[in-house]
Motif scaffolding. Structure first.
Motif, PDB file in Angstrom:
ATOM      1  N   ALA A 103       0.823  -1.207   0.000  1.00 46.77           N
ATOM      2  CA  ALA A 103       0.000   0.000   0.000  1.00 46.77           C
ATOM      3  C   ALA A 103       0.858   1.258   0.000  1.00 46.77           C
ATOM      4  O   ALA A 103       0.541   2.241  -0.688  1.00 46.77           O
ATOM      5  N   MET A 104       1.972   1.220   0.731  1.00 47.66           N
ATOM      6  CA  MET A 104       2.846   2.383   0.820  1.00 47.66           C
ATOM      7  C   MET A 104       3.512   2.684  -0.525  1.00 47.66           C
ATOM      8  O   MET A 104       3.556   3.832  -0.973  1.00 47.66           O
ATOM      9  N   VAL A 105       4.031   1.648  -1.167  1.00 49.50           N
ATOM     10  CA  VAL A 105       4.657   1.831  -2.485  1.00 49.50           C
ATOM     11  C   VAL A 105       3.627   2.342  -3.486  1.00 49.50           C
ATOM     12  O   VAL A 105       3.889   3.260  -4.278  1.00 49.50           O
ATOM     13  N   THR A 106       2.446   1.735  -3.435  1.00 44.85           N
ATOM     14  CA  THR A 106       1.381   2.128  -4.363  1.00 44.85           C
ATOM     15  C   THR A 106       0.961   3.575  -4.149  1.00 44.85           C
ATOM     16  O   THR A 106       0.844   4.350  -5.104  1.00 44.85           O
ATOM     17  N   ALA A 107       0.730   3.952  -2.888  1.00 46.53           N
ATOM     18  CA  ALA A 107       0.306   5.321  -2.587  1.00 46.53           C
ATOM     19  C   ALA A 107       1.374   6.331  -2.988  1.00 46.53           C
ATOM     20  O   ALA A 107       1.054   7.438  -3.449  1.00 46.53           O
ATOM     21  N   SER A 108       2.650   5.954  -2.839  1.00 54.71           N
ATOM     22  CA  SER A 108       3.740   6.843  -3.253  1.00 54.71           C
ATOM     23  C   SER A 108       3.721   7.063  -4.761  1.00 54.71           C
ATOM     24  O   SER A 108       3.870   8.199  -5.240  1.00 54.71           O
ATOM     25  N   MET A 142      -3.039  13.081   0.090  1.00 56.40           N
ATOM     26  CA  MET A 142      -3.663  12.703   1.356  1.00 56.40           C
ATOM     27  C   MET A 142      -3.690  11.189   1.521  1.00 56.40           C
ATOM     28  O   MET A 142      -3.537  10.674   2.640  1.00 56.40           O
ATOM     29  N   GLY A 143      -3.876  10.461   0.423  1.00 56.12           N
ATOM     30  CA  GLY A 143      -3.814   9.002   0.488  1.00 56.12           C
ATOM     31  C   GLY A 143      -2.460   8.518   0.983  1.00 56.12           C
ATOM     32  O   GLY A 143      -2.371   7.610   1.818  1.00 56.12           O
ATOM     33  N   LEU A 144      -1.379   9.135   0.485  1.00 58.25           N
ATOM     34  CA  LEU A 144      -0.030   8.752   0.915  1.00 58.25           C
ATOM     35  C   LEU A 144       0.185   9.049   2.391  1.00 58.25           C
ATOM     36  O   LEU A 144       0.692   8.195   3.139  1.00 58.25           O
TER      37      LEU A 144
END
Length: 507
Positions: free
Chosen positions: A44-49, A99-101
């Motif tokens: 999720a972190m990689v994707t949000a970035s 904001m998602g990140l």
């Protein structure tokens, strides 16, 4: 923004609008396969970035080159599906991405505390689906695709709210209530889209707008307008269609509340602007009437009624939920002015509200992680026991009131200025009164934090604690932004004005 655009090869930058949606959808499947929550969070972190980066690239492209029209599969609109990005949705896209990140950073300790270990990977998968849905609503140029992405984001949102039942069983009823009302809203919206298709034979929003300008309106398009306004109004928590929101915010996991408060209602409000200005056009008689007698009217009522309800709440998150309904009222008032100044003020408040509410709900999440805070009385003495988090909460709370030196003051100033241009003294009075009411309910929380003594346990006061760094970093960034963008207001004001001008045109 130019430096972001230049980081990508031109071929890859061309596909950035599609990648913003495709990446989280694909990553959601990957996250679901992860054996534990930490690996799910990494996905999720990689994707949000990546999503935040590509959304900022899209914003940079729009600001430098103008309108982007991306044809999915190479099919020309109106027959193919078009991703159409102007300054309005580019700003909202970047807001959702950033904001998602920040919320995903906050998620690691928060989700670990509130979601069972065996379900955390699936939780992150559902979150990525919700993120993709919100981004899809923002970027698509196809009316039916707006419905599809609304449902994608809504169904996954019902899931991540309900998954908080391990910590609080009331999350199940909150999710079910949201499901029922959200389905009603989606049904109204898709009926409205069906009426538009009946009247024009097209689903491409730009094409529908052009056809309606050429052939004029009739009872079918008027019915479409009514259904779409009700459907999107429910999704945006427009008073009195907001009844799903207080429980959803109060009983969802802290991460979900912070994410939804920063993004979900903002995207629905954007969609409402898009249909009003790009599809129906503000110079049409029934649309023009709706500005004053629907949007401005319900906006002022929401500001007064929801603020008064917030004053009497004892649950801290529920108080901020009613505050969010009132803040949506501010946005609706700006929209209801029907002018470029009013619309840009409403969009500016949309951005600022995401920043201030993100910080507030993250701070409440930090308090809950360490002390299980839910009620306002549980905030007693947290200024001494968690000074950094209490400081961030204070800054964002003062911004919510509209105190000078915060971004809340900036957007309220622009709303008041736009109202004075229209000669709407009653709107100025409502803005001032609702701000005083906001001062009343924010003061209740701040007095508990800074003026009350922390509760004693077995005769001893709790030692001072600092929130986890994964909470402090995003919360600190948002608290700092509440101050920074007051002194550098031209950045956000410029984006809001560009967004308003993109749809106002010559209106």
């Amino acid at each position: 923004m130019d430096f972001l655009v230049n980081l990508l090869p031109s071929g890859l930058a061309h596909h950035a609008p599609a990648l913003v949606i495709v990446i989280p959808l694909v990553a959601a499947a990957v996250a679901a396969l992860m054996p534990n929550g930490r690996l799910g969070w990494i996905v999720a972190m990689v994707t949000a970035s990546l999503v935040a980066f590509f959304s900022l690239v899209v914003l940079g492209l729009v600001l430098s080159d103008g309108l982007i029209s991306y044809h999915m599969g190479g099919w020309e609109p109106p027959y193919g599906i078009e991703l159409r990005v102007d300054a309005l949705n580019a700003v909202v896209l970047a807001l959702v991405g950033v904001m998602g990140l920040l919320c995903v950073i906050f998620a690691l300790p928060s989700v670990g505390d509130e979601i069972e270990e065996g379900k955390q990977a699936l939780f992150y998968s559902a979150f990525l689906v919700a993120l993709a849905g919100l981004l899809g609503v923002t970027i698509t140029g196809d009316a039916f695709n707006v419905f599809v992405f609304l449902e994608i984001s809504s169904i996954s949102t019902y899931t991540i709210i309900a998954m908080g039942a391990g910590k609080d069983r009331r999350a199940l009823t909150a999710s079910y209530n949201y499901l029922i009302l959200g389905t009603i809203g989606a049904t109204f919206f898709v009926i409205g889209v069906g009426f538009l298709y009946m009247a024009t034979g097209s689903l491409n929003m730009a094409d529908i707008g052009q056809i309606l300008q050429e052939q004029g309106h009739n009872r079918v398009t008027q019915a479409a307008f009514a259904f779409i306004v009700v459907g999107l109004g429910l999704k945006a928590a427009m008073f009195p269609l907001h009844v799903w929101l207080p429980n959803a915010y109060a009983f969802a996991p802290n991460f979900v509340t912070a994410f939804l408060a920063s993004t979900a209602t903002k995207v629905a409000f954007y969609a409402l602007i898009r249909f009003l200005f790009s599809v129906f056009h503000p110079d049409v008689a029934f649309v023009e009437l709706s500005f004053t007698w629907v949007f401005a009217a319900v906006g002022v009522i929401a500001m007064m009624v929801a603020s008064s309800q917030a004053i009497f709440q004892t649950d801290a998150r529920r108080l901020l939920a009613y505050s969010s309904v009132a803040q949506v009222g501010y946005m609706m008032l700006g929209l209801g002015m029907g002018t470029a100044a009013g619309l840009s003020a409403g969009i500016l408040h949309l951005i600022n509200h995401a920043i201030m509410k993100g910080a507030l709900f993250m701070a409440l999440g930090a308090f809950a992680l360490h002390f299980g805070v839910r009620q306002i009385r549980d905030l007693n003495g947290l200024g001494r026991t968690m000074p950094a988090s209490a400081g961030a909460f204070t800054i964002a709370g003062l911004s919510l009131v509209g105190v000078p030196l915060t971004i809340g003051f900036t957007s309220k100033w622009y709303l008041i200025t736009a109202a004075l241009e229209r000669g709407w003294w009653w709107a100025v009075a409502a803005l001032i009164i609702s701000s005083l009411m906001a001062l009343a309910y924010v003061a209740r929380m701040l007095s508990a934090i800074w003026m009350e003594s922390p509760p004693e346990h077995h005769g001893a006061k709790p030692a001072a604690r600092h929130a986890f760094y994964m909470v402090l970093v995003p919360m600190g960034i948002l608290a700092f932004a509440n101050l920074y963008f007051f002194f550098h207001a031209d950045v956000l004001v410029g984006l809001a004005e560009a967004a308003a001008n993109a749809v106002m045109g010559g209106h």
